[in-house]
Write a protein that holds these residues in place. Structure first.
Motif, PDB file in Angstrom:
ATOM      1  N   SER A 152     -59.941  81.530  63.483  1.00 47.72           N
ATOM      2  CA  SER A 152     -59.192  80.335  63.116  1.00 47.72           C
ATOM      3  C   SER A 152     -59.952  79.589  62.031  1.00 47.72           C
ATOM      4  O   SER A 152     -61.167  79.717  61.917  1.00 47.72           O
ATOM      5  CB  SER A 152     -59.026  79.422  64.337  1.00 47.72           C
ATOM      6  OG  SER A 152     -58.201  78.329  64.038  1.00 47.72           O
ATOM      7  N   VAL A 153     -59.220  78.808  61.262  1.00 44.90           N
ATOM      8  CA  VAL A 153     -59.824  77.881  60.313  1.00 44.90           C
ATOM      9  C   VAL A 153     -59.499  76.480  60.821  1.00 44.90           C
ATOM     10  O   VAL A 153     -58.328  76.113  60.966  1.00 44.90           O
ATOM     11  CB  VAL A 153     -59.282  78.073  58.880  1.00 44.90           C
ATOM     12  CG1 VAL A 153     -59.851  77.005  57.951  1.00 44.90           C
ATOM     13  CG2 VAL A 153     -59.619  79.466  58.372  1.00 44.90           C
ATOM     14  N   VAL A 154     -60.550  75.719  61.119  1.00 46.26           N
ATOM     15  CA  VAL A 154     -60.395  74.370  61.657  1.00 46.26           C
ATOM     16  C   VAL A 154     -60.594  73.382  60.518  1.00 46.26           C
ATOM     17  O   VAL A 154     -61.594  73.455  59.790  1.00 46.26           O
ATOM     18  CB  VAL A 154     -61.420  74.112  62.784  1.00 46.26           C
ATOM     19  CG1 VAL A 154     -61.275  72.709  63.333  1.00 46.26           C
ATOM     20  CG2 VAL A 154     -61.259  75.153  63.887  1.00 46.26           C
ATOM     21  N   ASN A 155     -59.663  72.486  60.376  1.00 47.34           N
ATOM     22  CA  ASN A 155     -59.738  71.475  59.321  1.00 47.34           C
ATOM     23  C   ASN A 155     -60.650  70.336  59.765  1.00 47.34           C
ATOM     24  O   ASN A 155     -60.213  69.213  60.033  1.00 47.34           O
ATOM     25  CB  ASN A 155     -58.335  70.963  58.974  1.00 47.34           C
ATOM     26  CG  ASN A 155     -57.495  72.052  58.360  1.00 47.34           C
ATOM     27  OD1 ASN A 155     -57.917  72.711  57.416  1.00 47.34           O
ATOM     28  ND2 ASN A 155     -56.319  72.285  58.906  1.00 47.34           N
ATOM     29  N   ALA A 156     -61.935  70.666  59.841  1.00 46.60           N
ATOM     30  CA  ALA A 156     -62.970  69.715  60.237  1.00 46.60           C
ATOM     31  C   ALA A 156     -64.313  70.278  59.788  1.00 46.60           C
ATOM     32  O   ALA A 156     -64.481  71.493  59.729  1.00 46.60           O
ATOM     33  CB  ALA A 156     -62.964  69.520  61.748  1.00 46.60           C
ATOM     34  N   PRO A 157     -65.264  69.409  59.475  1.00 46.47           N
ATOM     35  CA  PRO A 157     -66.588  69.887  59.052  1.00 46.47           C
ATOM     36  C   PRO A 157     -67.332  70.561  60.198  1.00 46.47           C
ATOM     37  O   PRO A 157     -67.128  70.245  61.378  1.00 46.47           O
ATOM     38  CB  PRO A 157     -67.298  68.605  58.591  1.00 46.47           C
ATOM     39  CG  PRO A 157     -66.533  67.476  59.160  1.00 46.47           C
ATOM     40  CD  PRO A 157     -65.143  67.951  59.429  1.00 46.47           C
ATOM     41  N   VAL A 158     -68.201  71.488  59.850  1.00 43.52           N
ATOM     42  CA  VAL A 158     -68.885  72.315  60.838  1.00 43.52           C
ATOM     43  C   VAL A 158     -69.682  71.489  61.849  1.00 43.52           C
ATOM     44  O   VAL A 158     -69.747  71.850  63.029  1.00 43.52           O
ATOM     45  CB  VAL A 158     -69.755  73.400  60.155  1.00 43.52           C
ATOM     46  CG1 VAL A 158     -70.974  72.798  59.484  1.00 43.52           C
ATOM     47  CG2 VAL A 158     -70.136  74.489  61.144  1.00 43.52           C
ATOM     48  N   ALA A 159     -70.270  70.377  61.451  1.00 41.57           N
ATOM     49  CA  ALA A 159     -71.056  69.572  62.397  1.00 41.57           C
ATOM     50  C   ALA A 159     -70.172  69.031  63.520  1.00 41.57           C
ATOM     51  O   ALA A 159     -70.573  69.030  64.692  1.00 41.57           O
ATOM     52  CB  ALA A 159     -71.765  68.429  61.676  1.00 41.57           C
ATOM     53  N   ARG A 160     -68.967  68.591  63.191  1.00 49.39           N
ATOM     54  CA  ARG A 160     -68.035  68.086  64.218  1.00 49.39           C
ATOM     55  C   ARG A 160     -67.506  69.234  65.069  1.00 49.39           C
ATOM     56  O   ARG A 160     -67.388  69.116  66.289  1.00 49.39           O
ATOM     57  CB  ARG A 160     -66.869  67.331  63.574  1.00 49.39           C
ATOM     58  CG  ARG A 160     -67.270  66.016  62.950  1.00 49.39           C
ATOM     59  CD  ARG A 160     -67.676  64.981  63.959  1.00 49.39           C
ATOM     60  NE  ARG A 160     -66.507  64.442  64.618  1.00 49.39           N
ATOM     61  CZ  ARG A 160     -66.528  63.771  65.761  1.00 49.39           C
ATOM     62  NH1 ARG A 160     -67.653  63.543  66.376  1.00 49.39           N
ATOM     63  NH2 ARG A 160     -65.419  63.322  66.301  1.00 49.39           N
ATOM     64  N   VAL A 161     -67.176  70.353  64.427  1.00 47.57           N
ATOM     65  CA  VAL A 161     -66.695  71.523  65.157  1.00 47.57           C
ATOM     66  C   VAL A 161     -67.745  71.956  66.167  1.00 47.57           C
ATOM     67  O   VAL A 161     -67.433  72.219  67.334  1.00 47.57           O
ATOM     68  CB  VAL A 161     -66.344  72.664  64.171  1.00 47.57           C
ATOM     69  CG1 VAL A 161     -66.150  73.981  64.894  1.00 47.57           C
ATOM     70  CG2 VAL A 161     -65.100  72.298  63.362  1.00 47.57           C
ATOM     71  N   ILE A 175     -63.987  80.003  62.093  1.00 43.13           N
ATOM     72  CA  ILE A 175     -64.568  80.483  63.348  1.00 43.13           C
ATOM     73  C   ILE A 175     -64.064  81.904  63.573  1.00 43.13           C
ATOM     74  O   ILE A 175     -62.861  82.153  63.521  1.00 43.13           O
ATOM     75  CB  ILE A 175     -64.156  79.601  64.540  1.00 43.13           C
ATOM     76  CG1 ILE A 175     -64.602  78.163  64.331  1.00 43.13           C
ATOM     77  CG2 ILE A 175     -64.735  80.169  65.840  1.00 43.13           C
ATOM     78  CD1 ILE A 175     -64.082  77.207  65.389  1.00 43.13           C
ATOM     79  N   VAL A 176     -64.998  82.813  63.811  1.00 43.45           N
ATOM     80  CA  VAL A 176     -64.658  84.198  64.135  1.00 43.45           C
ATOM     81  C   VAL A 176     -65.351  84.527  65.447  1.00 43.45           C
ATOM     82  O   VAL A 176     -66.579  84.429  65.563  1.00 43.45           O
ATOM     83  CB  VAL A 176     -65.102  85.177  63.022  1.00 43.45           C
ATOM     84  CG1 VAL A 176     -64.778  86.611  63.424  1.00 43.45           C
ATOM     85  CG2 VAL A 176     -64.441  84.820  61.694  1.00 43.45           C
ATOM     86  N   GLU A 177     -64.552  84.915  66.437  1.00 49.28           N
ATOM     87  CA  GLU A 177     -65.053  85.200  67.775  1.00 49.28           C
ATOM     88  C   GLU A 177     -64.769  86.665  68.086  1.00 49.28           C
ATOM     89  O   GLU A 177     -63.624  87.101  68.029  1.00 49.28           O
ATOM     90  CB  GLU A 177     -64.309  84.284  68.749  1.00 49.28           C
ATOM     91  CG  GLU A 177     -64.945  84.053  70.049  1.00 49.28           C
ATOM     92  CD  GLU A 177     -64.272  82.925  70.838  1.00 49.28           C
ATOM     93  OE1 GLU A 177     -64.789  82.655  71.928  1.00 49.28           O
ATOM     94  OE2 GLU A 177     -63.269  82.344  70.405  1.00 49.28           O
ATOM     95  N   THR A 178     -65.813  87.417  68.388  1.00 47.65           N
ATOM     96  CA  THR A 178     -65.673  88.840  68.700  1.00 47.65           C
ATOM     97  C   THR A 178     -66.238  89.084  70.087  1.00 47.65           C
ATOM     98  O   THR A 178     -67.351  88.644  70.400  1.00 47.65           O
ATOM     99  CB  THR A 178     -66.416  89.691  67.649  1.00 47.65           C
ATOM    100  OG1 THR A 178     -65.895  89.379  66.354  1.00 47.65           O
ATOM    101  CG2 THR A 178     -66.228  91.176  67.926  1.00 47.65           C
TER     102      THR A 178
END
Length: 142
Positions: A13-22, A108-111
């Motif tokens: 997924s691509v989250v429309n938020a900066p990595v620190a908040r994610v 985010i890539v989850e495997t």
């Protein structure tokens, strides 16, 4: 559990938020309990998370009607802040989650290694649904 010769499953997924908040939403139990479910008839009434290499996590996932629940738990094997989370689940399967900052968004890539009970399609769908819930939660709270 035997997982050799099984194809790993990937959701993203691509989250429309900066990595620190994610990262914060992924890490803190008070956030995990708000997004860690695959459908509206499930919830996560409990979460504990020690997000560091060697740390443990546990999230209780439960049907809202009380008919079923289980603990999703494991041990972190590698954590690189804002970049990588790898862990081994209680049943021995391995998971890798990468976070990539792209401007004000986070990829985010989850495997994960599949289990042997449910179909690959069902597992992919369930994990993707949880990741989609995470995306909605993170974007709504930034």
């Amino acid at each position: 559990m035997e997982t050799l010769n099984k194809t790993a499953i990937t959701v993203e997924s691509v989250v429309n938020a900066p990595v620190a908040r994610v990262w914060e939403f992924w890490e803190k139990p008070e956030h995990i309990t708000k997004w860690a479910n695959a459908s509206d008839d499930w919830h996560a009434p409990y979460a504990d998370n020690d997000l560091r290499t060697g740390g443990k996590f546990k999230t209780t996932m439960a049907a809202k009607d009380g008919s079923f629940s289980f603990d999703f738990e494991g041990v972190y094997t590698d954590v690189v802040v804002h970049s990588l989370i790898e862990y081994t689940m209680a049943d021995g399967r391995k998971v890798s989650v990468t976070f990539k900052s792209v401007g004000d968004t986070t990829e985010i890539v989850e495997t994960f290694e599949p289990e042997e009970i449910n179909s690959l399609e069902m597992q992919r769908g369930g994990w993707q649904a949880i990741l989609d819930n995470f995306k909605r939660y993170a974007e709504a709270n930034c």
